[in-house]
Design an enzyme around this catalytic site. Structure first.
Site, PDB file in Angstrom:
ATOM      1  N   TYR A 141       0.823  -1.209   0.000  1.00  0.00           N
ATOM      2  CA  TYR A 141       0.000   0.000   0.000  1.00  0.00           C
ATOM      3  C   TYR A 141       0.860   1.264   0.000  1.00  0.00           C
ATOM      4  CZ  TYR A 141      -4.750  -1.788   0.791  1.00  0.00           C
ATOM      5  OH  TYR A 141      -5.991  -2.366   0.660  1.00  0.00           O
ATOM      6  N   LYS A 192       3.103 -15.427   2.100  1.00  0.00           N
ATOM      7  CA  LYS A 192       3.279 -16.113   0.817  1.00  0.00           C
ATOM      8  C   LYS A 192       4.774 -16.356   0.693  1.00  0.00           C
ATOM      9  CE  LYS A 192       1.601 -17.682  -3.098  1.00  0.00           C
ATOM     10  NZ  LYS A 192       0.676 -18.812  -3.218  1.00  0.00           N
ATOM     11  N   ASP A 224      -3.140 -18.137   0.129  1.00  0.00           N
ATOM     12  CA  ASP A 224      -4.167 -18.785  -0.708  1.00  0.00           C
ATOM     13  C   ASP A 224      -4.878 -19.884   0.073  1.00  0.00           C
ATOM     14  OD1 ASP A 224      -1.730 -20.144  -0.711  1.00  0.00           O
ATOM     15  OD2 ASP A 224      -1.816 -20.756  -2.811  1.00  0.00           O
ATOM     16  N   ASP A 248      -6.407  -6.923   4.001  1.00  0.00           N
ATOM     17  CA  ASP A 248      -7.544  -6.259   3.349  1.00  0.00           C
ATOM     18  C   ASP A 248      -8.473  -7.306   2.749  1.00  0.00           C
ATOM     19  OD1 ASP A 248      -9.040  -4.083   2.222  1.00  0.00           O
ATOM     20  OD2 ASP A 248      -8.112  -4.557   0.293  1.00  0.00           O
ATOM     21  N   ASP A 252     -12.365  -9.001   4.366  1.00  0.00           N
ATOM     22  CA  ASP A 252     -13.660  -8.984   3.662  1.00  0.00           C
ATOM     23  C   ASP A 252     -14.252 -10.389   3.630  1.00  0.00           C
ATOM     24  OD1 ASP A 252     -13.334  -6.280   3.081  1.00  0.00           O
ATOM     25  OD2 ASP A 252     -14.057  -6.500   1.023  1.00  0.00           O
TER      26      ASP A 252
HETATM   27  C1  IPM Z   1     -10.409  -1.160   4.087  1.00  0.00           C
HETATM   28  C2  IPM Z   1     -10.693  -0.495   2.774  1.00  0.00           C
HETATM   29  C3  IPM Z   1      -9.543   0.457   2.436  1.00  0.00           C
HETATM   30  C4  IPM Z   1      -8.275  -0.374   2.329  1.00  0.00           C
HETATM   31  C5  IPM Z   1      -9.750   1.329   1.204  1.00  0.00           C
HETATM   32  C6  IPM Z   1     -11.030   2.140   1.279  1.00  0.00           C
HETATM   33  C7  IPM Z   1      -8.587   2.242   0.950  1.00  0.00           C
HETATM   34  O1  IPM Z   1     -10.886  -1.460   1.787  1.00  0.00           O
HETATM   35  O2  IPM Z   1     -10.282  -0.436   5.102  1.00  0.00           O
HETATM   36  O3  IPM Z   1     -10.346  -2.388   4.124  1.00  0.00           O
HETATM   37  O4  IPM Z   1      -7.985  -0.909   1.248  1.00  0.00           O
HETATM   38  O5  IPM Z   1      -7.551  -0.482   3.318  1.00  0.00           O
HETATM   39 MG    MG Z   2     -10.924  -3.467   2.499  1.00  0.00          MG
END
Ligand code: IPM
Ligand code: MG
Length: 362
Positions: A141, A192, A224, A248, A252
């Protein structure tokens, strides 16, 4: 002493879900004697529209001066044509970097009331309680060099750099082990290392740090496989420790196990425990302004704020139980709706949480 919370609603559904959280905060102030003041600031696309930058100086100062920060969400298609430096996401990343909020805690907890909202079978996710610890101010990042260029074959080329120093890895590893110590004492580090040198170093340093925590069982998994295991048998995990990009993605994935990404809060902490708190979901521009978003992740982020930054376990528990009570009463926003429950709007969910909270006042 009165504590101060900087509130940054941001874009998309950000202002709507933050409004409901402010209602909860007001109820805590009037009903439970919570002594906090708040000040709102601009971040992301909203800040760009008003000031020409997604991360105004005034917002950094507000965040620096506050005792804790509560953020909604940033981003939206409106700002996608802008240069990277001006995009809403830069505001969020600037804040994370500017305040050195390197430790991102993303708990994934399945509420029993939402067992049916998960896309996975009930026995796979029932009682799920895992914690993802994501490194937040390093890795790909932020690594340099980064950018776009025309290469020698006259083609467009994009490039980013995955880089971690030893100290960046060891400080997040310490946080991982310390948190595992307070839970089931199992830490799985995700990397990884079979392909990327940077994550080979990650594994090495995590093993070294682990020697200081002999009471925590350390294991390692390639990312993975970790993604697969998260949907196959998520309850094998207690604490997952990982880098910025993998964290990240995996968070999710973990969110969906709990029924909806609209349920998960997060804390981003610096080395002194100062923190920024935000839902892990984004600004959801497709549903913005329609009063249908789920405010629970943001309200839970306030609970995390009280617990981690203000050491106020009692008030945090009141919030969490008020949310459970609203769910028990059958209230569901569209994302967690299932047959037999009552579909409510963003504001109705906020109202239900506030009244459950006030009912707890003794
Ligand atoms: C998160 C979001 C952010 C990230 C974005 C909005 C920059 O997806 O907080 O997980 O990628 O960190
Ligand atoms: Mg995110």
């Amino acid at each position: 002493m009165t504590k101060k919370i900087a509130i940054l609603p941001g874009d998309g559904i950000g202002p709507e879900i933050v409004n409901e959280t402010i209602k909860v905060l007001d109820a805590l102030r009037s009903g439970f004697g919570l002594n906090v003041e708040t000040e709102q600031g601009l971040i992301g696309g909203a800040a760009y529209d008003a000031t020409g930058t997604p991360f105004p100086e005034a917002t950094l100062k507000l965040a620096q001066d506050a005792d804790a920060i509560l953020l909604g969400a940033v981003g939206g298609p409106k700002w996608e044509p802008l240069d990277y430096a001006l995009r809403p996401e830069r505001g969020l990343l600037g804040l994370r970097a500017g305040l050195e909020l390197f430790a991102n805690l993303r708990p994934a907890l399945l509420y029993p009331q939402l067992l049916d909202a998960s896309t996975l079978k009930a026995d796979v996710v029932s009682n799920l309680d895992l914690m993802i610890i994501r490194e937040l101010t390093g890795g790909i990042y932020f690594g340099k060099p980064r950018g776009r260029r025309i290469n020698d074959s006259n083609e467009r080329e994009g490039y980013n750099t995955l880089v971690y120093s030893e100290s960046e890895i060891s400080r997040i590893a310490h946080i991982g082990f310390q948190i595992a110590r307070k839970r089931q004492k199992r830490l799985c580090s995700i990397d990884k290392a079979n392909v990327l040198e940077c994550t080979e170093l990650w594994r090495e340093v995590v093993i070294e740090v682990g020697k200081e925590y002999p009471d925590v069982a350390l294991s390692h998994m390639y990312v993975d496989n970790a993604a697969m295991q998260l949907v196959r048998n998520p309850k094998q995990f207690d604490v997952m420790l990982t880098d910025n990009l993998f964290g990240d993605i995996l968070s999710d994935c973990a969110a969906m196990l709990t029924g909806s990404i609209g349920m998960l809060p997060s804390a981003s902490l610096d080395k002194n425990g100062k923190g920024m708190y935000e839902p892990i979901h984004g600004s959801a521009p497709d549903i913005a302004g329609r009063n249908v978003a789920n405010p629970i992740a943001t309200v839970l982020s306030l609970a995390m704020l009280l617990r981690y930054s203000f050491d106020d376990d009692a008030t945090a528990t009141h919030i969490e139980q008020a949310i459970q009570a609203a769910l028990d009463a059958g209230c569901r926003t569209a994302d967690i709706y299932s047959e037999g429950t009552r579909k409510v709007s963003t504001t109705e969910m906020g109202d239900a949480i506030v009244s459950a909270l006030l009912a707890r006042k003794s």
